[in-house]
Structures are given as structure tokens and as C-alpha cells.
Design a protein around this motif. Structure first.
Motif, short mmCIF file in Angstrom:
data_model
loop_
_atom_site.label_atom_id
_atom_site.label_comp_id
_atom_site.label_asym_id
_atom_site.label_seq_id
_atom_site.Cartn_x
_atom_site.Cartn_y
_atom_site.Cartn_z
N MET A 21 4.55 -13.81 9.92
CA MET A 21 4.39 -14.86 10.92
C MET A 21 3.15 -15.72 10.65
O MET A 21 3.15 -16.92 10.95
CB MET A 21 4.33 -14.23 12.32
CG MET A 21 5.59 -13.44 12.70
SD MET A 21 7.17 -14.22 12.24
CE MET A 21 7.21 -15.60 13.40
N LYS A 22 2.10 -15.13 10.08
CA LYS A 22 0.94 -15.93 9.69
C LYS A 22 1.32 -16.90 8.58
O LYS A 22 0.83 -18.04 8.54
CB LYS A 22 -0.21 -15.03 9.24
CG LYS A 22 -0.96 -14.35 10.38
CD LYS A 22 -2.15 -13.56 9.86
CE LYS A 22 -2.96 -12.96 11.00
NZ LYS A 22 -4.13 -12.18 10.51
N THR A 23 2.19 -16.46 7.70
CA THR A 23 2.70 -17.34 6.65
C THR A 23 3.52 -18.46 7.27
O THR A 23 3.37 -19.64 6.91
CB THR A 23 3.55 -16.55 5.65
OG1 THR A 23 2.76 -15.51 5.06
CG2 THR A 23 4.08 -17.47 4.55
N GLY A 24 4.39 -18.11 8.20
CA GLY A 24 5.21 -19.12 8.88
C GLY A 24 4.39 -20.17 9.59
O GLY A 24 4.75 -21.35 9.62
N ASP A 25 3.25 -19.77 10.13
CA ASP A 25 2.37 -20.70 10.83
C ASP A 25 1.78 -21.77 9.90
O ASP A 25 1.36 -22.83 10.35
CB ASP A 25 1.23 -19.95 11.52
CG ASP A 25 1.69 -19.14 12.72
OD1 ASP A 25 2.79 -19.42 13.24
OD2 ASP A 25 0.94 -18.24 13.13
N GLN A 26 1.74 -21.47 8.60
CA GLN A 26 1.12 -22.39 7.65
C GLN A 26 2.12 -23.27 6.91
O GLN A 26 1.74 -24.10 6.09
CB GLN A 26 0.30 -21.59 6.62
CG GLN A 26 -0.84 -20.79 7.25
CD GLN A 26 -1.66 -20.04 6.21
OE1 GLN A 26 -2.21 -20.63 5.28
NE2 GLN A 26 -1.74 -18.72 6.36
N LYS A 78 4.48 -26.24 5.90
CA LYS A 78 4.44 -27.67 6.17
C LYS A 78 5.18 -28.42 5.07
O LYS A 78 5.38 -27.91 3.96
CB LYS A 78 3.00 -28.16 6.26
CG LYS A 78 2.18 -27.96 5.00
CD LYS A 78 0.73 -28.42 5.22
CE LYS A 78 -0.10 -28.18 3.96
NZ LYS A 78 -1.52 -28.61 4.17
N PHE A 131 12.73 -20.04 8.88
CA PHE A 131 11.92 -21.09 9.51
C PHE A 131 12.51 -22.46 9.18
O PHE A 131 13.08 -22.67 8.10
CB PHE A 131 10.48 -21.04 8.98
CG PHE A 131 9.76 -19.75 9.23
CD1 PHE A 131 9.02 -19.55 10.39
CD2 PHE A 131 9.79 -18.73 8.28
CE1 PHE A 131 8.34 -18.36 10.60
CE2 PHE A 131 9.11 -17.54 8.48
CZ PHE A 131 8.38 -17.35 9.64
#
Length: 318
Positions: A96-101, A103, A181
Motif C-alpha cells: 500500500m505504501k508503494t500504491g501511494d507513490q 503516478k 491500482f
């Protein structure tokens, strides 16, 4: 996980939760969607990953050959369940931390770098790296790539969907999870696909408990995909997780006849790959990347679960 069937020819409240369209709202065709078809044309970097001595490495980390697991039903000792649970939480945190980044414009190799650095922060090893020779820390499957996409230098585009599968090894045990995602703003058909895929996962988890038929998982998933005129990839399956990344039992994601049952303290993944339409799958020449034959998109969501007497606990939740 590749199943033994490899043939590479080559409740209203639930619907509301996942925003799944009803039968009368189905999309007329894939022609209304616009996305780039991923082809095996983008280069990858050859990067050596280093791990400090305080990170425990799995058996295959240096030589690439995972040990063969026992064919018996794998019931977990209670003293190990907490360790597996911890590995699962780390895996989901990294995912999820990866998903937050994510772009527009970043590459899947950028994602691989993020996962590697997060593994170092969490003192764990990325399970895919050198597993049977896999060259990266994570698999990234974009648009028509169904599974096992190798991170490359293609920039992510607005409207892409990407399934990121994070598995880690910590304190002698693996944890495994996947999430799809959207990059930027994807079309309604892609959103519908992702919602149906997530619905398949959670509805199949709901029926899990000790004494339940393992085949009930596949039946639940296939009933949902048929309802929404979608399909599930049959050539790949869920699997037990523990000291080895892939253990028994195998969890098939389609309706089949089997008398295997779930036992208390089993731990396994459910990870259906849902396709927009019925089609075969094909493998790229890299020996890993699997795509839909008709270039339709797919979405995958995965949890690792722990079977108890009356229910199942999702270990990959944070």
C-alpha cells in the motif's frame, strides 16, 4: 502460482460496497475503452540488489532454486502463525505504501526500486527476487498483462491499471498479497473490472472455515464472473504460505470437483485473476510475463488467510 493444470493455449449490500454494475448496466463492448496494449518491447535494467547481514534470506536467494515443499496438507503450528501474520502485515504495508507513490510517468522499474527500499526499511527480503530466476523484487502486470509482469522502463500512462504483487520473507516466513491500482483516471469498464475482481476475493473469503470444501472458493468466484460476463484465469492458483512461498494446498479459482476440505490452522492465499472477457492466455518469450490472448485487461486482488473453526482471518490487512 502456476497450477498443475497448465495448458498454455497460450446481497445487494455487497454490490454497493464494491460499486459493481448490475446486469442492465453492462458495457456493450471493450471498444468504448481506450488503453495501451502492453507488448514485450520495453527494456529492463540489470540491477544487483544488496541486503545487509541482519536480513534473513530464503534458501533460493543465491542459487535461484526454491526447495520442493512436502506434498502433504500443510497445517500450521500455532507458534508459527503469529510469525506468518507479521510477514503478511509487512507485505501489505509495503504494497500500500508503494500504491501511494504511483503516478503518471513513473516506470515499473521505479516501482521495483520502491519495493526494494521498503524491504530494506522493514528488514525483509522481496520473495520474488531470484525465485526460479525471477529478476526483480516485485511483479507488475499492466492492462492486458494477466500475471508475472517483469518491471521494465515503460512509463505508466493515465488510464492504465496495474496489479502489483508483493511477497516478502521475514524471520523465516513469507507473506503474500496483491492489489490492482488505477493510474490517474481510468475508464468505467476498468473500474467495473476491478470492482468485480475485488468482490470475487471477498465473497470467496466469506465462505472459508474449517470443514468447508476448498472447491467452494472456485465455485464462488466463477459464479460471480459468470454473472458479470467476465472470466477467471484457470492456469494460475492460490497456494499455502509459510516457510516456503508456495506450499499446499493449491487453491483453484474456478468451479471444479474436489473433495479436499479446509482444516483449522491452514494458511493460504486466494488470488483470482479476473478477465474482462473469456479468452486464452499466452506467455511472452521472457518465460514469465503472461498476457490475455485477445488483449483484454485483467485485475487481481490477493489476500493470505488463516482458517479457523468458524471463519477465516485475513492476515494481509493493516
Amino acid at each position: 502460482m502456476l497450477s498443475t493444470r497448465v495448458t498454455f493455449t497460450i446481497m445487494r449490500n455487497v454490490l454497493a460496497k464494491f460499486n459493481v454494475y448490475t446486469a442492465s448496466q453492462k458495457f456493450s463492448s471493450l471498444d468504448s475503452s481506450s488503453y495501451e496494449i502492453i507488448e514485450p518491447k520495453y527494456p529492463t535494467k540489470n540491477v544487483t540488489r544488496y541486503f545487509p547481514s541482519d536480513i534473513l534470506l530464503p534458501d533460493y536467494a543465491t542459487h535461484g532454486q526454491p526447495r520442493k515443499h512436502c506434498n502433504s496438507v500443510n497445517i500450521k503450528d500455532v507458534k508459527y502463525i503469529e510469525k506468518i501474520w507479521n510477514s503478511c502485515k509487512i507485505a501489505k504495508t509495503i504494497l500500500m505504501k508503494t500504491g501511494d507513490q504511483l503516478k503518471i510517468g513513473m516506470t515499473c522499474e521505479d516501482i521495483d526500486d520502491i519495493v526494494y527500499n521498503l524491504c530494506l526499511q522493514h528488514k525483509c527480503y522481496p520473495s520474488p527476487l531470484n525465485y526460479s530466476g525471477f529478476p526483480k523484487c516485485v511483479t507488475t502486470s499492466v492492462n492486458n498483462i494477466a500475471v508475472h509482469g517483469i518491471p521494465d522502463q515503460r512509463p505508466l500512462q493515465n488510464g492504465d491499471i496495474i496489479s502489483i504483487d508483493v511477497s516478502i520473507y521475514h524471520d523465516g516466513f513469507h507473506g503474500d498479497c496483491c492489489h490492482t491500482f488505477a493510474i490517474g483516471e481510468c475508464d468505467q469498464q476498468a473500474k467495473h473490472l476491478m470492482n468485480v475482481a475485488e468482490l470475487c476475493l471477498y465473497e470467496s473469503i466469506k465462505i472459508c472455515r474449517a470443514g468447508q470444501l476448498i472447491s467452494a472458493i472456485g465455485k464462488t468466484i466463477e459464479n460471480i464472473t459468470r454473472k458479470y460476463d467476465m472470466d477467471v484465469v484457470r492456469e494460475f492458483c492460490g497456494h499455502g504460505v509459510g516457510m516456503d512461498l508456495h506450499e499446499n494446498p493449491q487453491i483453484l479459482h474456478y468451479d471444479h470437483d474436489s473433495n479436499e476440505i479446509m482444516f483449522e490452522n491452514m494458511i493460504f492465499t486466494i488470488e483470482p485473476i479476473i478477465l474482462e472477457t473469456s479468452t486464452n492466455i499466452v506467455m511472452f518469450d521472457d518465460g514469465w510475463t503472461v498476457a490475455s490472448e485477445n488483449n483484454c485487461r485483467s485485475a487481481q486482488f490477493e489476500h493470505t488467510i488463516w482458517i479457523r473453526k468458524k471463519d477465516a482471518v485475513i492476515l494481509t490487512e493493516i
